[in-house]
Write an enzyme that holds these catalytic residues in place. Structure first.
Site: not given
Length: 255
Positions: A146, A159
């Site tokens: 990401s 995350y």
């Protein structure tokens, strides 16, 4: 011809978390490049529907329902592949979840769940795939990171930690398995139009921040990851390993 380098005919690709979203787009892209695709998900009904839809579109697709965070289930799935003669030559560790909360309000159980799905699962599935790839002397592993692999925002600590871990796990896979002929790389999507981000897209302030902060001035679309994934899964990237490629409309390139 140069285009032959990107041909995945004769290859089998396992994409975790591919019943929908980014994983589904990647699976469809691989199928379009000639690969046989193994879709994965924990929801058997949704998975079966995705497989049926892909087959109806002409794809060579099968399903493998298992929980990527369950070590026993992961090992059993690869044992079934072995028994069926299914040789996983391409693995995409895509399964992921998001739980948003400030650190001071984050439950430990939520932290562990996000880490397990987004990071530990890539270790578990990657290890089982590599145990077959290493003796064969070839294999492609693509971990989905990401923009949060290198940056942070409030309320998504587990995350960000997991996606940062994906970057280093990918580099370690490249270091350990490169001598055996494997390549391990990661893709770092920017803000994409997915189910996970529906609430953010609907938030006018956040949507304005994303479109204003991104040089492309828009959110990304899942299918826009396909070209990079095919490149990393193909012979075209045989001397590329340990890399994290951002597909983010230029967001990480600007201040």
């Amino acid at each position: 011809m140069a285009l032959e380098l990107f041909d995945l005919t004769g290859k089998t690709a396992l994409v975790t978390g591919s019943s929908r979203g980014l994983g589904r787009a990647l699976a469809e892209g691989f199928a379009g490049a000639g690969a046989r695709v193994v879709l994965n998900g924990a929801n058997e009904e949704r998975l079966a529907g995705a497989v049926e839809e892909m087959r109806a579109g002409g794809a060579d697709a099968i399903g493998a329902a298992f929980d990527v965070t369950d070590e026993t289930a992961v090992k059993a799935a690869f044992e079934r592949f072995d028994a069926e003669g299914t040789e996983i030559g391409i693995l995409v560790n895509n399964a992921g979840i998001q739980i948003r909360n400030p650190i001071l309000e984050m439950e430990t159980s939520d932290w562990r769940r996000v880490i397990d799905v987004n990071l530990t699962a890539a270790f578990l599935v990657g290890r089982e795939a590599a145990r077959r790839m290493v003796p064969r002397g070839r294999g492609k592993i693509i971990n989905i990171g990401s923009i949060m692999s290198g940056f942070a925002r409030p309320t998504i600590a587990p995350y960000s930690a997991a996606k940062g871990g994906i970057k280093m796990l990918t580099q370690t896979m490249a270091a350990e398995w490169g001598p055996a002929g494997l390549q391990a790389n990661a893709i770092g999507p920017g803000y994409m139009e997915t189910d996970m981000n529906e609430a953010l897209i609907a938030n006018e302030d956040f949507n304005a921040w994303v479109t204003g902060r991104t040089p492309a001035r828009r959110w990304g679309r899942p299918e826009e990851l396909v070209g990079t994934a095919i490149y990393l899964a193909s012979e075209a990237s045989n001397y590329v390993s340990g890399q994290l490629i951002y597909v983010d409309g230029g967001m990480t390139a600007v201040v």
